[in-house]
Every structure is written in structure tokens, then in C-alpha cells.
Design a protein around this motif. Structure first.
Motif, mmCIF file in Angstrom:
data_model
loop_
_atom_site.group_PDB
_atom_site.id
_atom_site.type_symbol
_atom_site.label_atom_id
_atom_site.label_comp_id
_atom_site.label_asym_id
_atom_site.label_seq_id
_atom_site.Cartn_x
_atom_site.Cartn_y
_atom_site.Cartn_z
ATOM 1 N N ILE A 6 0.836 -1.209 0.000
ATOM 2 C CA ILE A 6 0.000 0.000 0.000
ATOM 3 C C ILE A 6 0.867 1.252 0.000
ATOM 4 C CG2 ILE A 6 -0.254 0.075 2.492
ATOM 5 C CD1 ILE A 6 -2.999 0.927 0.001
ATOM 6 N N TRP A 7 2.028 1.189 0.617
ATOM 7 C CA TRP A 7 2.913 2.361 0.680
ATOM 8 C C TRP A 7 3.460 2.702 -0.702
ATOM 9 C CZ3 TRP A 7 2.066 5.198 4.589
ATOM 10 C CH2 TRP A 7 1.678 4.627 5.794
ATOM 11 N N HIS A 8 3.737 1.704 -1.488
ATOM 12 C CA HIS A 8 4.199 1.952 -2.853
ATOM 13 C C HIS A 8 3.113 2.659 -3.663
ATOM 14 C CE1 HIS A 8 6.967 -1.447 -1.829
ATOM 15 N NE2 HIS A 8 7.826 -0.581 -2.380
ATOM 16 N N TRP A 9 1.883 2.191 -3.532
ATOM 17 C CA TRP A 9 0.780 2.800 -4.274
ATOM 18 C C TRP A 9 0.515 4.219 -3.801
ATOM 19 C CZ3 TRP A 9 -0.182 1.018 -8.731
ATOM 20 C CH2 TRP A 9 -0.070 -0.329 -9.003
ATOM 21 N N LEU A 10 0.634 4.476 -2.520
ATOM 22 C CA LEU A 10 0.448 5.842 -2.015
ATOM 23 C C LEU A 10 1.517 6.785 -2.563
ATOM 24 C CD1 LEU A 10 -0.613 5.234 1.707
ATOM 25 C CD2 LEU A 10 -2.013 6.103 -0.172
ATOM 26 N N ILE A 11 2.739 6.320 -2.639
ATOM 27 C CA ILE A 11 3.811 7.152 -3.191
ATOM 28 C C ILE A 11 3.548 7.441 -4.670
ATOM 29 C CG2 ILE A 11 6.273 7.187 -3.764
ATOM 30 C CD1 ILE A 11 6.729 5.648 -1.126
ATOM 31 N N VAL A 12 3.122 6.436 -5.398
ATOM 32 C CA VAL A 12 2.795 6.637 -6.811
ATOM 33 C C VAL A 12 1.650 7.637 -6.959
ATOM 34 C CG1 VAL A 12 1.845 5.488 -8.858
ATOM 35 C CG2 VAL A 12 3.676 4.402 -7.554
ATOM 36 N N LEU A 13 0.645 7.551 -6.093
ATOM 37 C CA LEU A 13 -0.490 8.470 -6.123
ATOM 38 C C LEU A 13 -0.044 9.899 -5.835
ATOM 39 C CD1 LEU A 13 -3.564 8.889 -6.349
ATOM 40 C CD2 LEU A 13 -3.688 8.451 -3.898
ATOM 41 N N VAL A 14 0.804 10.082 -4.841
ATOM 42 C CA VAL A 14 1.297 11.419 -4.502
ATOM 43 C C VAL A 14 2.089 12.011 -5.666
ATOM 44 C CG1 VAL A 14 2.899 12.667 -2.990
ATOM 45 C CG2 VAL A 14 1.260 11.067 -2.007
ATOM 46 N N ILE A 15 2.922 11.212 -6.295
ATOM 47 C CA ILE A 15 3.703 11.705 -7.439
ATOM 48 C C ILE A 15 2.775 12.070 -8.597
ATOM 49 C CG2 ILE A 15 5.380 11.014 -9.196
ATOM 50 C CD1 ILE A 15 6.786 9.393 -6.986
ATOM 51 N N ALA A 16 1.753 11.264 -8.835
ATOM 52 C CA ALA A 16 0.801 11.566 -9.907
ATOM 53 C C ALA A 16 0.059 12.862 -9.612
ATOM 54 C CB ALA A 16 -0.178 10.409 -10.072
ATOM 55 N N LEU A 17 -0.330 13.064 -8.359
ATOM 56 C CA LEU A 17 -1.007 14.307 -7.995
ATOM 57 C C LEU A 17 -0.094 15.511 -8.176
ATOM 58 C CD1 LEU A 17 -3.050 13.274 -4.829
ATOM 59 C CD2 LEU A 17 -3.940 13.989 -7.043
ATOM 60 N N LEU A 18 1.176 15.358 -7.846
ATOM 61 C CA LEU A 18 2.125 16.455 -8.022
ATOM 62 C C LEU A 18 2.343 16.772 -9.501
ATOM 63 C CD1 LEU A 18 4.804 15.621 -5.305
ATOM 64 C CD2 LEU A 18 3.139 17.493 -5.268
ATOM 65 N N PHE A 20 0.277 15.994 -12.224
ATOM 66 C CA PHE A 20 -0.902 16.375 -12.993
ATOM 67 C C PHE A 20 -1.798 17.385 -12.292
ATOM 68 C CE2 PHE A 20 0.061 12.066 -14.565
ATOM 69 C CZ PHE A 20 0.328 12.400 -15.884
ATOM 70 N N GLY A 21 -1.672 17.540 -11.027
ATOM 71 C CA GLY A 21 -2.568 18.434 -10.310
ATOM 72 C C GLY A 21 -3.847 17.733 -9.920
ATOM 73 N N ARG A 22 -4.552 18.342 -8.991
ATOM 74 C CA ARG A 22 -5.751 17.704 -8.455
ATOM 75 C C ARG A 22 -6.901 17.708 -9.457
ATOM 76 N NH1 ARG A 22 -9.164 19.320 -3.370
ATOM 77 N NH2 ARG A 22 -8.998 21.305 -4.365
ATOM 78 N N GLY A 23 -7.010 18.739 -10.287
ATOM 79 C CA GLY A 23 -8.140 18.829 -11.219
ATOM 80 C C GLY A 23 -7.933 18.059 -12.507
ATOM 81 N N LYS A 24 -6.695 17.793 -12.862
ATOM 82 C CA LYS A 24 -6.412 17.163 -14.151
ATOM 83 C C LYS A 24 -6.745 15.665 -14.151
ATOM 84 C CE LYS A 24 -4.583 17.571 -18.250
ATOM 85 N NZ LYS A 24 -5.193 18.346 -19.277
ATOM 86 N N ILE A 25 -6.526 14.987 -13.049
ATOM 87 C CA ILE A 25 -6.757 13.532 -13.007
ATOM 88 C C ILE A 25 -8.236 13.187 -13.214
ATOM 89 C CG2 ILE A 25 -6.641 11.473 -11.537
ATOM 90 C CD1 ILE A 25 -3.978 12.535 -10.510
ATOM 91 N N PRO A 26 -9.192 13.843 -12.547
ATOM 92 C CA PRO A 26 -10.599 13.512 -12.837
ATOM 93 C C PRO A 26 -10.982 13.814 -14.292
ATOM 94 C CG PRO A 26 -10.448 14.672 -10.762
ATOM 95 C CD PRO A 26 -9.096 14.728 -11.388
ATOM 96 N N GLU A 27 -10.394 14.857 -14.841
ATOM 97 C CA GLU A 27 -10.667 15.188 -16.236
ATOM 98 C C GLU A 27 -10.143 14.081 -17.167
ATOM 99 O OE1 GLU A 27 -9.091 18.484 -19.398
ATOM 100 O OE2 GLU A 27 -9.466 19.151 -17.351
#
Length: 83
Positions: A6-18, A20-27
Motif C-alpha cells: 500500500i505504501w508503494h501505491w500511495l507514493i505513486v499516487l502522490v507523485i501523480a497528484l504532483l 498532474f494536479g488535483r483537477g487534471k486527473i478527474p478530467e
């Protein structure tokens, strides 16, 4: 080297958010979902087209021979050869 924790996936998620930004991923996910829906709709349309028989071919009336300038030359040459 087994599965990711789960820690690996959380790190990947944080990097993706950084990145693409918070609004770009839902789009992006919305566009992805629309693409899948259009693909499924296209597949259903193709199946519907395959199920329906093609319309009967239209009959074309036979062509009639008409006197054209090229035809009149040929007939006048034929006439001169016959004389």
C-alpha cells in the motif's frame, strides 16, 4: 520483489497528484470513460449492422443506344465503305 504494498501505491499516487494536479486527473479519467463508452456504442452499432440484411440491389434499366456525334461518324464511314 513480490507485489507492491500500500505504501508503494500511495507514493505513486502522490507523485501523480504532483505531476498532474488535483483537477487534471478527474478530467483525464472522465475522458477515458467517455472513450470506453463510445467504443462500446460503436461495437453495438457494428453488431446491429451485421444483424440486419443488406437492402436489395436497385435494378438498373438497360441502356439504350442513342445517336451521338461519334456514332454518326462511324456510320458515315461505314456507309462510304459500303458504296
Amino acid at each position: 520483489m513480490g507485489s507492491l504494498s500500500i505504501w508503494h501505491w500511495l507514493i505513486v499516487l502522490v507523485i501523480a497528484l504532483l505531476l498532474f494536479g488535483r483537477g487534471k486527473i478527474p478530467e483525464l479519467m472522465g475522458d477515458f470513460a467517455k472513450g470506453i463508452k463510445n467504443f462500446k456504442k460503436g461495437m453495438q452499432d457494428d453488431e446491429a449492422k451485421a444483424d440486419t440484411p443488406p437492402p436489395p440491389a436497385a435494378t438498373v434499366p438497360p441502356k439504350t443506344i442513342e445517336n451521338h456525334p461519334a456514332d454518326s461518324r462511324a456510320t458515315s464511314e461505314d456507309k462510304s465503305k459500303a458504296v
